[in-house]
Design an enzyme around this catalytic site. Structure first.
Site, PDB file in Angstrom:
ATOM      1  N   ALA A  20     -54.257  -0.028 -21.650  1.00 38.04           N
ATOM      2  CA  ALA A  20     -54.036   0.035 -23.107  1.00 38.04           C
ATOM      3  C   ALA A  20     -52.545   0.007 -23.451  1.00 38.04           C
ATOM      4  O   ALA A  20     -52.126  -0.680 -24.389  1.00 38.04           O
ATOM      5  CB  ALA A  20     -54.693   1.298 -23.671  1.00 38.04           C
ATOM      6  N   TYR A 151     -53.967  19.842 -10.376  1.00 38.20           N
ATOM      7  CA  TYR A 151     -53.697  18.812 -11.398  1.00 38.20           C
ATOM      8  C   TYR A 151     -52.736  19.378 -12.447  1.00 38.20           C
ATOM      9  O   TYR A 151     -51.756  18.747 -12.839  1.00 38.20           O
ATOM     10  CB  TYR A 151     -55.014  18.376 -12.047  1.00 38.20           C
ATOM     11  CG  TYR A 151     -54.872  17.265 -13.078  1.00 38.20           C
ATOM     12  CD1 TYR A 151     -54.870  15.929 -12.694  1.00 38.20           C
ATOM     13  CD2 TYR A 151     -54.735  17.551 -14.436  1.00 38.20           C
ATOM     14  CE1 TYR A 151     -54.740  14.914 -13.634  1.00 38.20           C
ATOM     15  CE2 TYR A 151     -54.610  16.538 -15.379  1.00 38.20           C
ATOM     16  CZ  TYR A 151     -54.621  15.226 -14.972  1.00 38.20           C
ATOM     17  OH  TYR A 151     -54.484  14.215 -15.910  1.00 38.20           O
TER      18      TYR A 151
HETATM   19  N1  LIG Z   1     -57.966  10.240 -19.639  1.00 40.63           N
HETATM   20  C1  LIG Z   1     -57.492  11.455 -19.924  1.00 40.63           C
HETATM   21  O1  LIG Z   1     -58.198  12.312 -20.452  1.00 40.63           O
HETATM   22  C2  LIG Z   1     -56.060  11.780 -19.618  1.00 40.63           C
HETATM   23  C3  LIG Z   1     -55.465  12.828 -20.323  1.00 40.63           C
HETATM   24  C4  LIG Z   1     -54.144  13.164 -20.047  1.00 40.63           C
HETATM   25  C5  LIG Z   1     -53.430  12.452 -19.122  1.00 40.63           C
HETATM   26  N2  LIG Z   1     -54.018  11.432 -18.451  1.00 40.63           N
HETATM   27  C6  LIG Z   1     -53.198  10.712 -17.473  1.00 40.63           C
HETATM   28  O2  LIG Z   1     -53.131   9.337 -17.848  1.00 40.63           O
HETATM   29  C7  LIG Z   1     -52.884   8.560 -16.694  1.00 40.63           C
HETATM   30  C8  LIG Z   1     -53.859   7.385 -16.656  1.00 40.63           C
HETATM   31  O3  LIG Z   1     -55.162   7.878 -16.448  1.00 40.63           O
HETATM   32  P1  LIG Z   1     -56.458   7.229 -17.125  1.00 40.63           P
HETATM   33  O4  LIG Z   1     -57.023   8.230 -18.039  1.00 40.63           O
HETATM   34  O5  LIG Z   1     -56.159   5.887 -17.644  1.00 40.63           O
HETATM   35  O6  LIG Z   1     -57.427   7.159 -15.858  1.00 40.63           O
HETATM   36  P2  LIG Z   1     -57.998   5.923 -15.024  1.00 40.63           P
HETATM   37  O7  LIG Z   1     -58.640   6.498 -13.826  1.00 40.63           O
HETATM   38  O8  LIG Z   1     -58.815   5.046 -15.897  1.00 40.63           O
HETATM   39  O9  LIG Z   1     -56.693   5.089 -14.630  1.00 40.63           O
HETATM   40  C9  LIG Z   1     -55.810   5.502 -13.624  1.00 40.63           C
HETATM   41  C10 LIG Z   1     -55.203   4.261 -12.993  1.00 40.63           C
HETATM   42  O10 LIG Z   1     -54.274   4.678 -11.990  1.00 40.63           O
HETATM   43  C11 LIG Z   1     -54.519   3.891 -10.836  1.00 40.63           C
HETATM   44  N3  LIG Z   1     -54.103   4.584  -9.635  1.00 40.63           N
HETATM   45  C12 LIG Z   1     -54.674   5.675  -9.052  1.00 40.63           C
HETATM   46  N4  LIG Z   1     -54.078   5.955  -7.904  1.00 40.63           N
HETATM   47  C13 LIG Z   1     -53.084   5.025  -7.752  1.00 40.63           C
HETATM   48  C14 LIG Z   1     -52.118   4.790  -6.756  1.00 40.63           C
HETATM   49  N5  LIG Z   1     -52.052   5.544  -5.653  1.00 40.63           N
HETATM   50  N6  LIG Z   1     -51.259   3.767  -6.934  1.00 40.63           N
HETATM   51  C15 LIG Z   1     -51.337   2.976  -8.027  1.00 40.63           C
HETATM   52  N7  LIG Z   1     -52.238   3.134  -8.988  1.00 40.63           N
HETATM   53  C16 LIG Z   1     -53.107   4.155  -8.853  1.00 40.63           C
HETATM   54  C17 LIG Z   1     -56.015   3.627 -10.845  1.00 40.63           C
HETATM   55  O11 LIG Z   1     -56.362   2.554  -9.992  1.00 40.63           O
HETATM   56  C18 LIG Z   1     -56.254   3.374 -12.312  1.00 40.63           C
HETATM   57  O12 LIG Z   1     -56.070   2.024 -12.646  1.00 40.63           O
HETATM   58  C19 LIG Z   1     -52.975   9.498 -15.499  1.00 40.63           C
HETATM   59  O13 LIG Z   1     -51.687   9.879 -15.091  1.00 40.63           O
HETATM   60  C20 LIG Z   1     -53.728  10.697 -16.063  1.00 40.63           C
HETATM   61  O14 LIG Z   1     -53.444  11.868 -15.356  1.00 40.63           O
HETATM   62  C21 LIG Z   1     -55.310  11.068 -18.678  1.00 40.63           C
HETATM   63  C1  LIG Z   2     -59.836  18.849 -16.680  1.00 40.89           C
HETATM   64  C2  LIG Z   2     -58.582  18.056 -16.436  1.00 40.89           C
HETATM   65  C3  LIG Z   2     -58.819  16.680 -15.851  1.00 40.89           C
HETATM   66  C4  LIG Z   2     -57.907  15.630 -16.290  1.00 40.89           C
HETATM   67  C5  LIG Z   2     -57.955  15.265 -17.737  1.00 40.89           C
HETATM   68  C6  LIG Z   2     -56.700  15.105 -18.468  1.00 40.89           C
HETATM   69  O1  LIG Z   2     -55.465  15.110 -17.918  1.00 40.89           O
HETATM   70  C7  LIG Z   2     -56.709  15.875 -19.749  1.00 40.89           C
HETATM   71  C8  LIG Z   2     -56.442  17.156 -19.904  1.00 40.89           C
HETATM   72  C9  LIG Z   2     -56.200  17.654 -21.241  1.00 40.89           C
HETATM   73  C10 LIG Z   2     -56.328  18.864 -21.667  1.00 40.89           C
HETATM   74  C11 LIG Z   2     -56.986  19.932 -21.025  1.00 40.89           C
HETATM   75  C12 LIG Z   2     -57.186  21.048 -21.688  1.00 40.89           C
HETATM   76  C13 LIG Z   2     -58.008  22.080 -21.136  1.00 40.89           C
HETATM   77  C14 LIG Z   2     -58.130  23.252 -21.757  1.00 40.89           C
HETATM   78  C15 LIG Z   2     -58.990  24.318 -21.195  1.00 40.89           C
HETATM   79  O2  LIG Z   2     -58.328  25.109 -20.239  1.00 40.89           O
HETATM   80  C16 LIG Z   2     -59.514  25.231 -22.259  1.00 40.89           C
HETATM   81  O3  LIG Z   2     -58.461  25.669 -23.087  1.00 40.89           O
HETATM   82  C17 LIG Z   2     -60.624  24.636 -23.054  1.00 40.89           C
HETATM   83  C18 LIG Z   2     -61.505  25.738 -23.599  1.00 40.89           C
HETATM   84  C19 LIG Z   2     -62.862  25.229 -23.920  1.00 40.89           C
HETATM   85  C20 LIG Z   2     -63.736  26.314 -24.452  1.00 40.89           C
HETATM   86  O4  LIG Z   2     -64.385  27.008 -23.655  1.00 40.89           O
HETATM   87  O5  LIG Z   2     -63.747  26.458 -25.685  1.00 40.89           O
END
Ligand SMILES: NC(=O)c1ccc[n+]([C@@H]2O[C@H](COP(=O)([O-])OP(=O)(O)OC[C@H]3O[C@@H](n4cnc5c(N)ncnc54)[C@H](O)[C@@H]3O)[C@@H](O)[C@H]2O)c1
Ligand SMILES: CCCCC[C@H](O)/C=C/C=C\C=C\C=C\[C@@H](O)[C@@H](O)CCCC(=O)O
Length: 216
Positions: A20, A151
């Protein structure tokens, strides 16, 4: 924003948020290198973008960000193909508490290496044009999440690292680079389809997701 003439490198760009971000950059005129460990998905995404934005607008490069040589190599490839790097998005990430050392390498170590290389290639001090380096952390880099402590630790690390680099007076005054850290909340991508071997407590994960409106 008009980004024509700008070149971006996005890691983890085959799918999800990285895809995206890449699409948004392309739609504003930038050229984008899509770096990812997933070869088939990366090639498919690149082909899709080339069809929409032009053949020379994007290319896929296989890069496992946990392998230092792969990361070094992808910077060289972008420079040799497009001549410069203006925008770097260190986005690749996984959520896996079982393989937590690998997660530290992918989610934190590679962001540190990527940022250092970004400075080397982009800083005005070293002949670059300046630009922007965006490190992707998470809301889990700001608040505790008990089901994913490692994480959380690495995402807190990304926030602390990026903020420290950003306030370095040398970076601020001479590099011409802005350092940003994104902390997205839950977004419906593959990373929250917690795999069985992820070590993430499946009893609580869906409840936490549900609390923010994602039903998995
Ligand atoms: N989706 C969420 O809820 C969320 C929230 C907060 C932060 N993030 C962060 O956003 C970023 C993107 O995640 P996403 O949600 O798009 O997930 P996703 O799994 O769809 O995408 C992750 C991408 O990273 C690539 N990847 C994984 N390991 C790799 C490696 N060793 N080398 C190169 N590429 C690699 C995967 O192949 C994939 O294309 C991550 O850093 C994630 O922690 C995601
Ligand atoms: C679970 C993490 C995996 C990766 C996802 C990604 O990076 C997003 C994370 C974003 C925010 C996470 C917030 C989590 C909050 C919880 O610890 C808690 O505050 C939620 C409480 C829910 C409830 O019981 O009401």
């Amino acid at each position: 924003m008009n980004l024509s003439g700008k070149v971006a490198l996005v890691t983890g760009a085959a799918q999800g948020l990285g895809k995206a971000f890449s699409e948004s950059l392309l739609s504003q005129g930038a050229k984008v290198c899509l770096a990812d460990v997933k070869v088939q998905q990366g090639k498919t995404t690149a082909a899709e973008f080339q069809k929409t934005f032009g053949n020379d607008s994007a290319f896929f490069e296989k890069c496992d960000v946990s392998i230092a040589d792969d990361v070094t190599n992808v910077f060289k490839k972008v420079k040799s193909k497009y001549g410069q790097i203006d925008i770097l998005v260190n986005n690749a990430g996984i959520a896996n508490e079982t393989h937590w050392r690998k997660m530290v390498d992918i989610n934190l170590v590679s962001v540190i290496q990527g940022t250092q290389l970004g400075i080397e290639y982009m800083s005005k001090e070293y002949g670059g044009n300046g630009g922007v380096i965006i490190n992707v952390s998470s809301s889990a880099g700001l608040v505790p999440v008990f089901i994913t402590p490692v994480y959380c630790a690495v995402k807190f690390g990304v926030v602390g690292f990026t903020r420290s680099v950003a306030v370095n007076p040398r970076n601020r005054s001479t590099s011409g680079i802005r350092f940003c850290c994104l902390c997205p909340a839950f977004t419906d991508t593959d990373i929250i389809k917690f795999k069985k071997d992820s070590g993430i407590n499946m009893k609580y994960a869906p409840k936490i997701l549900k609390s923010v409106g994602i039903n998995k």
